[in-house]
Each structure stands twice: as structure tokens, then as C-alpha cells.
Design an enzyme around this catalytic site. Structure first.
Site: not given
Ligand SMILES: Cc1ncc(COP(=O)(O)O)c(C=O)c1O
Length: 403
Positions: A241, A182, A210
Site C-alpha cells: 500500500k 480495511s 492501512h
Molecule cells: C488489513 C489488511 N491486512 C493485510 C492485507 C494483505 O496485504 P497484501 O495485499 O500485501 O497481501 C490487506 C490487503 O488488502 C489488508 O487490508
């Protein structure tokens, strides 16, 4: 005497230092949003170059209408968890559609992507080992910490191989990785991870936050891109997203998903995804399939942003995706650059340790942007760098996208 529990270092301290330098980058509230291309903050209209609404679906008429209709039909929340009073046919439909889209037998919802990852802690017993990429998202880090077993962090496949080889016989081995990292925007080596998992009897879980909707011929994510749809033990998904909603899911073989449904506390003890959010994600899934041109647009702009920035001497490596990182020597330098871009009418994400390894700005253009927006961002970066005397890197090769 006890000590002040609130005196620990955290974002508030970085924020205070940055504020002293006139940088006000966090928790900036938008009074208006025009799709995900612009927001109005403190009366100033700025181009949003940091949203993860990759396909620009959060304002798509079909998605908005589905959410509105769901609120009218089912109300604003179900006020209950899935196993008890909180299940709607809408949830079951979304689980089925998600599983089918991902080419998996089953899926189970959670109320965020973060909670989907925390649910994985239900897999980690006292004698189990977790092998976690050192650059994993905070929610996977916390999932590993919540489990009962010990955690090994690996920096590359060589280190993972050595850690797996040293694992005592008879231990469960859970390998956790982001699909696309991320912060850095590069993709995990899924083939390498699968091979190691097979060799050492490991269970491989990939967080597709992502890459869902972004990678793969049909937008199924990194697993599709790598041709490994049927070779991961679980895929962790966020609806927040590309699917323009809020919520999460875990998808995979029915036996694995059913285990989590029966044991994972974020599923058992937290409210179900609100009706509007489930309906929005369902509609978004349909649009992902019906409008592949959005994915093409996202990638065209990603390529333009990477190569435009690289041409200006900003190194966006190691990213190979629409997440575009630009690194700085420290938070002060990154903060000054953030403020100059904000001043020029461009909103970006300022991040640093512990979320990212180093101070950086993270930029993303979505399918709702166009070439004019791209030009605005590049010009603002060039001007800010001239004004602040930011050092440039010569001869950066063009990006080789994971497309
Ligand atoms: C790699 C990754 N996993 C999980 C999440 C968490 O997702 P959520 O915003 O739906 O809680 C994010 C959020 O930025 C993320 O970048």
C-alpha cells in the site's frame, strides 16, 4: 455420491446477479495506468478512486528506478525461500530499515501482507486462545483458523474483556487486530487493547496495512499515532500500500521476530520477496521520510472527500481515515451506483459481505490526486444519486479524522 465442490456460494454468484443488472465491477483489467490517478479500462479513461497506493509512490521516479536497477542487478526472482537459496543483502537491508522506521528491534519479510498475517499462526498452539476483532481482514481471520488453538471473535472492548476474564489460567492469549479497519476505515482502540492485554497477560499484534505511511507524525502508523511504538508485541506490515510494492513483514522485539523466522511456514516454505519489490519498498521508505508533504496531501483530500460526501448526504461513518465507505441497502443498489460512477468516469471499489458487513462502495484519493479529481468524484456521486434516487442522510457531522 459426493456433491459438487464448486457449487458453493461465492463472489461468482454475486457477480452473476450483478452482471444480469448490467454491473460489471470485478476483475476489470486496466490496459494502462497513469500513476494511480487514472486507468484505462475497455478503452475508457477513468479516474482511479480506489487505490491503496496511499502516497502515490508506485510511479515515483526514485521508486521505479530502484526497481529497474534491482532487476538488472539481481534478475526477476530469487526462486528460493529466505532460509535456503533466496536471501539477498537487499532483504537484510530492507528488514533493518523497516525495523528502524517502525522503531522496532527487528523485522522479518514475507512475500505478501497476507502471508505476514498467516505467519502468525505459528504462535497459536493447542492450548492457546486467539481473540480476534470481528472486523479483522481475511488474512488475520485465516491466521487464527490456521492455528491450533480456539478463536474468540469480539465486537468491542467490553466483550473482549469478558472473554479474556473467562480464559482458563495458563493459556496463551493472542489478540489480533487491524490497526485501521480495511472496510470501515476507523482505527482500533490501541490504548484500550494494550491495557486489556497487560491486565490479562495477552500478546498484542497489530496489522498496520492501512496505517503505515498514513498515520503518525513520521508515518510509522497507528502505533506511532498512539505513542505505543514500544508497546506492541508485533506489527504486521504490507509493502503493497503506502510502500508501493509487494511483500509483507513482521516487526517487533528481536526475540519475537526470531521465533517467527524459525517457525512460520510462510517464511520457511515460500519464495522470498522479488528483488525489484524489495528495492521498490526500500526506495519508498526513503520517500515516505523525505516527502512528508505527500502525507499532508493525502489527508487534505481525505478530509475533502469525507466532508464533500457528507455534505451531499452520503454517510461515511465510522471512517476517520482516507478509506471512505459509502453504504447502500443491498448489493443491487451499491452495484447500480458503482456502474453509474464508472459511466461517469470514476472507478471505485464495490464490496459486500463477507468482506464488509454491508454492501458499500469504498473510495480513496491518494497523494497523486488533486482538488480537480476530488470535485470530479463529488459531482459524479451527486449526479448518480439524483439519477438513481438514492436516499440521502441529512445533517451528518463533519469528519473527525484520526490524524
Ligand atoms: C488489513 C489488511 N491486512 C493485510 C492485507 C494483505 O496485504 P497484501 O495485499 O500485501 O497481501 C490487506 C490487503 O488488502 C489488508 O487490508
Amino acid at each position: 455420491m459426493g456433491v459438487d465442490l464448486f457449487a458453493k456460494a461465492g463472489l461468482h454468484q454475486a457477480e452473476a446477479v450483478l452482471r444480469a443488472h448490467g454491473v460489471d465491477a470485478f476483475f476489470r483489467a486496466a490496459a494502462e495506468r497513469t500513476g494511480d490517478s487514472h486507468v484505462v479500462i475497455d478503452g475508457r479513461k477513468v479516474l482511479m478512486a480506489g487505490s491503496h497506493d496511499y502516497l502515490g509512490l508506485s510511479t515515483h521516479p526514485r521508486v521505479v528506478e530502484a526497481a529497474v536497477q534491482a532487476v538488472r542487478r539481481w534478475g526477476t526472482t530469487v526462486s528460493g525461500s529466505r532460509p535456503l537459496s533466496g536471501s539477498l543483502v537487499l532483504h537484510a537491508e530492507l528488514e533493518e530499515r523497516l525495523a528502524a522506521f517502525l522503531g522496532q528491534e527487528a523485522a522479518t519479510l514475507t512475500n505478501s501482507g497476507f502471508q505476514a498475517n498467516l505467519a502468525l499462526s505459528a504462535l497459536i498452539g493447542r492450548d492457546d486462545l486467539v481473540f480476534a476483532d470481528a472486523r479483522n481482514h481475511a488474512s488475520l481471520v485465516d491466521a487464527a483458523r490456521l492455528g491450533w488453538g480456539r478463536v474468540r471473535r469480539y465486537r468491542d472492548l467490553g466483550q473482549l474483556r469478558a472473554q479474556l476474564a473467562a480464559a482458563p489460567a495458563g493459556t496463551g492469549r493472542l489478540i489480533l487486530t487491524d490497526g485501521v479497519f480495511s472496510m470501515d476505515g476507523d482505527a482500533a482502540d490501541l490504548h484500550g487493547l494494550r491495557a486489556l492485554a497487560d491486565e490479562h497477560g495477552g500478546t498484542l499484534v497489530v496489522d498496520a496495512a492501512h496505517d503505515l505511511g498514513v498515520l503518525g507524525e513520521r508515518g510509522r502508523g497507528l502505533v506511532e499515532h498512539c505513542g505505543l511504538d514500544d508497546r506492541v508485541d508485533l506489527i504486521s506490515v504490507t509493502l503493497s500500500k503506502s510502500l508501493a510494492s509487494i511483500g509483507g513483514a513482521l516487526a517487533g522485539p528481536a526475540a519475537n521476530v526470531n521465533y517467527l523466522r524459525a517457525n512460520a511456514r510462510p517464511i520457511l516454505y515460500s519464495v522470498a520477496v522479488p528483488p525489484a519489490s524489495a528495492a521498490a519498498a526500500l526506495a519508498a521508505l526513503e520517500v515516505v521520510e523525505a516527502e512528508p508533504e505527500r502525507r499532508r496531501r493525502l489527508w487534505e483530500l481525505a478530509e475533502g472527500l469525507h466532508n464533500g460526501l457528507r455534505g451531499l448526504g452520503f454517510d461515511t461513518r465510522p471512517s476517520t481515515t482516507p478509506i471512505v465507505p459509502v453504504r447502500f441497502a443491498d448489493m443491487a443498489a451499491a452495484g447500480a451506483f458503482w456502474a453509474a460512477l464508472f459511466e461517469a468516469g470514476v472507478f471505485t471499489n464495490l464490496v459486500g459481505p463477507p468482506a464488509a458487513g454491508t454492501a458499500m462502495l469504498r473510495l480513496t484519493l491518494t497523494a497523486n490526486h488533486d482538488e480537480t479529481h476530488l470535485a470530479t468524484v463529488l459531482e459524479a456521486c451527486d449526479r448518480a444519486a439524483r439519477r438513481l434516487g438514492v436516499p440521502r442522510v441529512p445533517d451528518i457531522p463533519e469528519v473527525a479524522l484520526t490524524r
